[in-house]
Design an enzyme around this catalytic site. Structure first.
Site, short mmCIF file in Angstrom:
data_model
loop_
_atom_site.label_atom_id
_atom_site.label_comp_id
_atom_site.label_asym_id
_atom_site.label_seq_id
_atom_site.Cartn_x
_atom_site.Cartn_y
_atom_site.Cartn_z
N ASP A 204 8.27 39.53 -71.96
CA ASP A 204 8.64 38.13 -72.06
C ASP A 204 9.80 38.03 -73.06
O ASP A 204 10.13 39.00 -73.76
CB ASP A 204 7.44 37.25 -72.47
CG ASP A 204 7.66 35.79 -72.07
OD1 ASP A 204 8.82 35.41 -71.82
OD2 ASP A 204 6.68 35.02 -72.02
C1 BGC Z 1 8.84 32.25 -70.93
C2 BGC Z 1 8.92 32.97 -69.61
C3 BGC Z 1 10.28 32.77 -68.99
C4 BGC Z 1 11.34 33.25 -69.98
C5 BGC Z 1 12.76 33.14 -69.48
C6 BGC Z 1 9.98 32.63 -71.83
O1 BGC Z 1 9.96 31.87 -72.99
O2 BGC Z 1 7.60 32.51 -71.54
O3 BGC Z 1 7.92 32.52 -68.73
O4 BGC Z 1 10.39 33.44 -67.78
O5 BGC Z 1 11.21 32.50 -71.17
O6 BGC Z 1 13.18 31.83 -69.43
#
Ligand code: BGC
Length: 745
Positions: free
Chosen positions: A262
């Protein structure tokens, strides 16, 4: 109702069959993908390998969420990803024509794998047209804590419902030559302290509940990308957790794709992350020594140094690269690299968005056949509140609306001005506390549907005026909204008011509903919500229709359901409790890092069943404008321990409609399981008076329990009760019993 619909039987098997017809990307065998990836890895320099295991940082040079440049000398194309929970979007995508669908939770309420497959396929087509080869949609953490602000991005509280729908969505995505993602692995069930919280979950609960949707997505969906979570699981960061990433995901389940971190805070230690099984760090950066957005990245210079001095074996780096490349080959990124400038079929996107909205709305109450609205009986309607004159609500954060604006004023992308334009969410500087409202006005759609009816609109701010208008009309429709977002949890499942959501609510919604209901002849409440809602006012209203976050076509879809052009067939993908105090976790603590899953296996409806707490509306519940009967249940246990059920469904009313025959298992007492679990279902569309005999297969694993001494799935020995009904608490459910012999799967 067109006959095409009438013959539609929604089941996983059918979805699989139809998938081939829908495939745009030629199937590439595992062997070919593996061979190509291995050949490339042999020829790559260390720097080229390192380049493949991290993005170049935020903002991505091509929009979206991440970008890994290609290696032209080898013919390896670049790969860009974008968020796509309910449509291409997220924080960094330039405004586009991409369709914004109903939220994933709404999709789950359809209980329709074939619809999930089409949802995945359409979003994938749009991702490709915008130049993205990987979609980050696909959240499947369970609604263990319904106040979790990301509940709308997920597929509800049941692991089999979430897993089967996710697998179908994944197949749809990957049929279009786009890598699908499931996330956030694992037990990422609340947003409070999201970068540091530690989910404390026993092994059995982890496997039977939190991990099971991922296992199904890997084994039945063949998903190419698994995003590990921000939170820790049992004391180890998800993205540095060897048990989760290497032992379970890659070992036990045989996952061949990429484990992607993540964004930003998920990795804190280069070597432990690499050795635990992380394959790709996102968003990465050009320089691990620099601080971006308050943190370092790790899989560039720092990983290279660790490989050079032997702390991370070259074989591990090679494995990371091989996984990325084989996934890119397998899902058509190499054969046909996505390029920007493609054409989005806007009409197809909107038509599907409307269909998903129509198929996912859940009719929760309908006393005296208040709905559908009957133009012969009803001449005047008072529409009240919820910005129904302007648009429909969307969730916030990366899986939200696809358009992020300050919301300071209405704009082409946001129908409603924010009350506190500066509102930010906690420490998440990327997220605004201002909701997005798609310009799809329910009021305008109702007016268009019934030109002969008189509609008044009051915004709800003036409660007395709203109640007066309601008293004048034949029916009052109150639109009630509950905004939720990544980066925050809801303080309560109570409808928000000016105090609990100051940026988006100017009045007390509960007081409005009560005041209107006290004066109106009939009151219908339409909910636009991202999770369960408590309804202490339920006894005062005639009807409640849950529309979730219904997407860009929400207005027309609502009009069609309210007028009965579409018969609602959605079923709750999560329990609606009567009060917050009935939830297993009494409050979401902002001061302790440990989130202890003390309820163990009693998650979601399992909790309410085990504790004998009556929910407001049970899991699987949803009414129709027609009635159905179930009869003639037969069961046959197969040699593998699975069960084949046959049951007759009859539409006993005078309208076409779909019913979901749901199968719940009651495992032998000694198994230590809660009273019931969902093991299979089938959604069937029936013409008025039509009878259909349907076959429902229950796979052995659906009946298995996780054996913590053998660390394997085991069939419980003894009598297994099976109940087939139309919700998890259907008093008229049919019962059967099969005997299981035990033994490992
Ligand atoms: C989120 C993800 C997301 C990523 C990219 C993160 O903060 O938890 O689910 O895909 O950001 O935007």
């Amino acid at each position: 109702m067109p006959s095409r619909r009438l013959t539609r039987v929604c089941c996983a098997l059918l979805a699989v069959g139809m998938l081939h017809a829908a495939s745009a990307a030629p199937a590439i065998s595992d062997a070919r993908a593996d061979a190509q990836a291995a050949a490339w890895v042999k020829r790559m320099t260390l720097d080229e390998k390192i380049q493949m295991v991290h993005g170049v940082g935020m903002p991505s040079p091509v929009g979206g969420a991440s970008y890994i440049p290609g290696i032209p000398r080898l013919g390896i194309p670049a790969l860009a990803s974008a968020d796509s929970a309910g449509g291409v979007g997220g924080l960094n995508v330039p405004k586009s024509q991409a369709t914004q669908f109903p939220a994933p939770l709404a999709l789950a309420a359809s209980w329709d794998p074939y619809l999930a497959q089409r949802y995945g396929a359409q979003i994938a087509k749009e991702l490709r047209a915008l130049g993205f080869g990987e979609g980050l949609g696909g959240g499947i953490d369970l609604a263990r804590e319904p106040r979790n602000g990301r509940t709308f991005e997920y597929l509800g509280e049941d692991p089999v419902l979430a897993g089967v729908l996710s697998a179908a969505r994944t197949r749809g995505t990957q049929s279009q030559g786009v890598i699908a993602t499931v996330k956030h692995f694992a037990a990422n069930d609340q947003e409070t302290q999201r970068f540091t919280s530690n989910s404390v979950v026993d092994e059995r609960t982890l496997h039977e509940l939190s991990l099971l949707p991922f296992e199904i997505a890997v084994k039945e969906g063949g998903v190419g990308n698994v995003m590990c979570a921000y939170n820790l699981v049992n004391g180890s960061k998800s993205c540095q957790n060897k048990v989760l990433l290497t032992d379970v995901l890659k070992g036990q389940w045989g996952f061949k794709g990429t484990v992607q971190s993540d964004w930003l805070m998920a990795v804190t230690d280069t070597v432990p992350a690499a050795l635990a099984g992380l394959d790709e760090e996102e968003p990465g950066s050009q320089d691990d020594n620099a601080v971006n957005f308050g943190v370092h990245s790790h899989f560039n210079q720092w990983l290279k140094a660790a490989v050079l001095d032997g702390r991370v074996p070259v074989s591990r780096l090679d494995d990371m690269v091989r996984r990325k490349l084989r996934t890119m080959v397998k899902f058509g990124i190499v054969a046909n690299p996505p390029a920007r400038g493609g054409v989005i079929d806007v009409a197809a996107g909107h038509a599907l968005a409307r269909e998903v909205a129509e198929q996912s709305m859940v009719l929760l109450k309908n006393d005296g056949a208040t709905l559908p609205l009957d133009p012969a009986r009803i001449r005047s309607v008072a529409v009240i509140g919820g910005h129904a004159d302007a648009g429909v609500l969307a969730g916030g954060g990366s899986g939200g609306s696809g358009v992020q604006s300050s919301g300071a004023a209405p704009s082409p992308d946001n129908a409603v001005a924010c009350l506190q334009p500066q509102a930010a969410i906690g420490s998440d500087h990327f997220m605004t506390g201002c909701a997005t409202w798609f310009k799809s006005s329910p009021l305008a759609a109702l007016r268009a549907r019934a030109p002969g009816m008189s509609f008044s609109y009051l915004d709800g701010h003036d409660v007395a005026a709203a109640a007066d208008a309601a008293a004048q009309a034949d029916v009052a429709i109150v639109f009630a909204t509950q905004w939720s977002s990544e980066g925050m949890d809801l303080p309560s499942l109570t409808l928000p008011n000016a105090e609990t959501d100051a940026a988006n609510q100017s009045y007390d919604q509960e007081a409005l509903i009560r005041a209107v209901a006290a004066r109106a002849k009939r009151t219908v409440v339409v909910l636009e919500n991202g999770t369960a809602v408590t309804m202490p006012w339920i006894g005062q209203v005639s009807a409640v229709l849950d529309a979730w976050y219904p997407g860009m076509e929400g207005g027309p879809a609502l009009a069609r359901v309210l007028f009965g052009d579409v018969n609602p067939s959605g079923k709750l993908p999560l329990t609606f409790p009567q009060r917050d105090a009935d939830l297993p976790q009494k409050l979401i603590s902002a001061s302790t890092a440990d989130v202890v899953y003390g309820e163990g296996l009693r998650m979601g409806y399992r909790w309410f069943d085990a504790q004998d707490i009556a929910p407001l509306f049970p899991f699987g519940y949803g009414l129709s404008y027609t009635h159905f009967g179930l009869s003639g249940l037969q069961s046959r246990r197969g040699a593998d321990g699975g069960v084949t059920l046959r049951v007759t469904l009859r539409n006993t009313g005078n309208r076409a409609g779909a019913e979901v025959a749901q199968v719940y298992a009651n495992l032998p007492a000694l198994s230590g399981e809660p009273p019931k679990r969902l093991v299979a279902w089938q959604k069937v569309m029936l013409a008025p008076g039509e009878t259909r005999r349907v076959t429902i297969e229950v796979a052995p694993q659906r009946l298995a329990i996780w054996d913590v001494s053998a660390h394997r799935w085991r069939m419980p020995a003894g009598p297994v009760g099976l109940a087939v009904g139309t919700s998890s608490r259907d008093a008229a459910a049919l019962g059967a019993t099969v005997r299981e012999d035990g033994g490992y799967l």
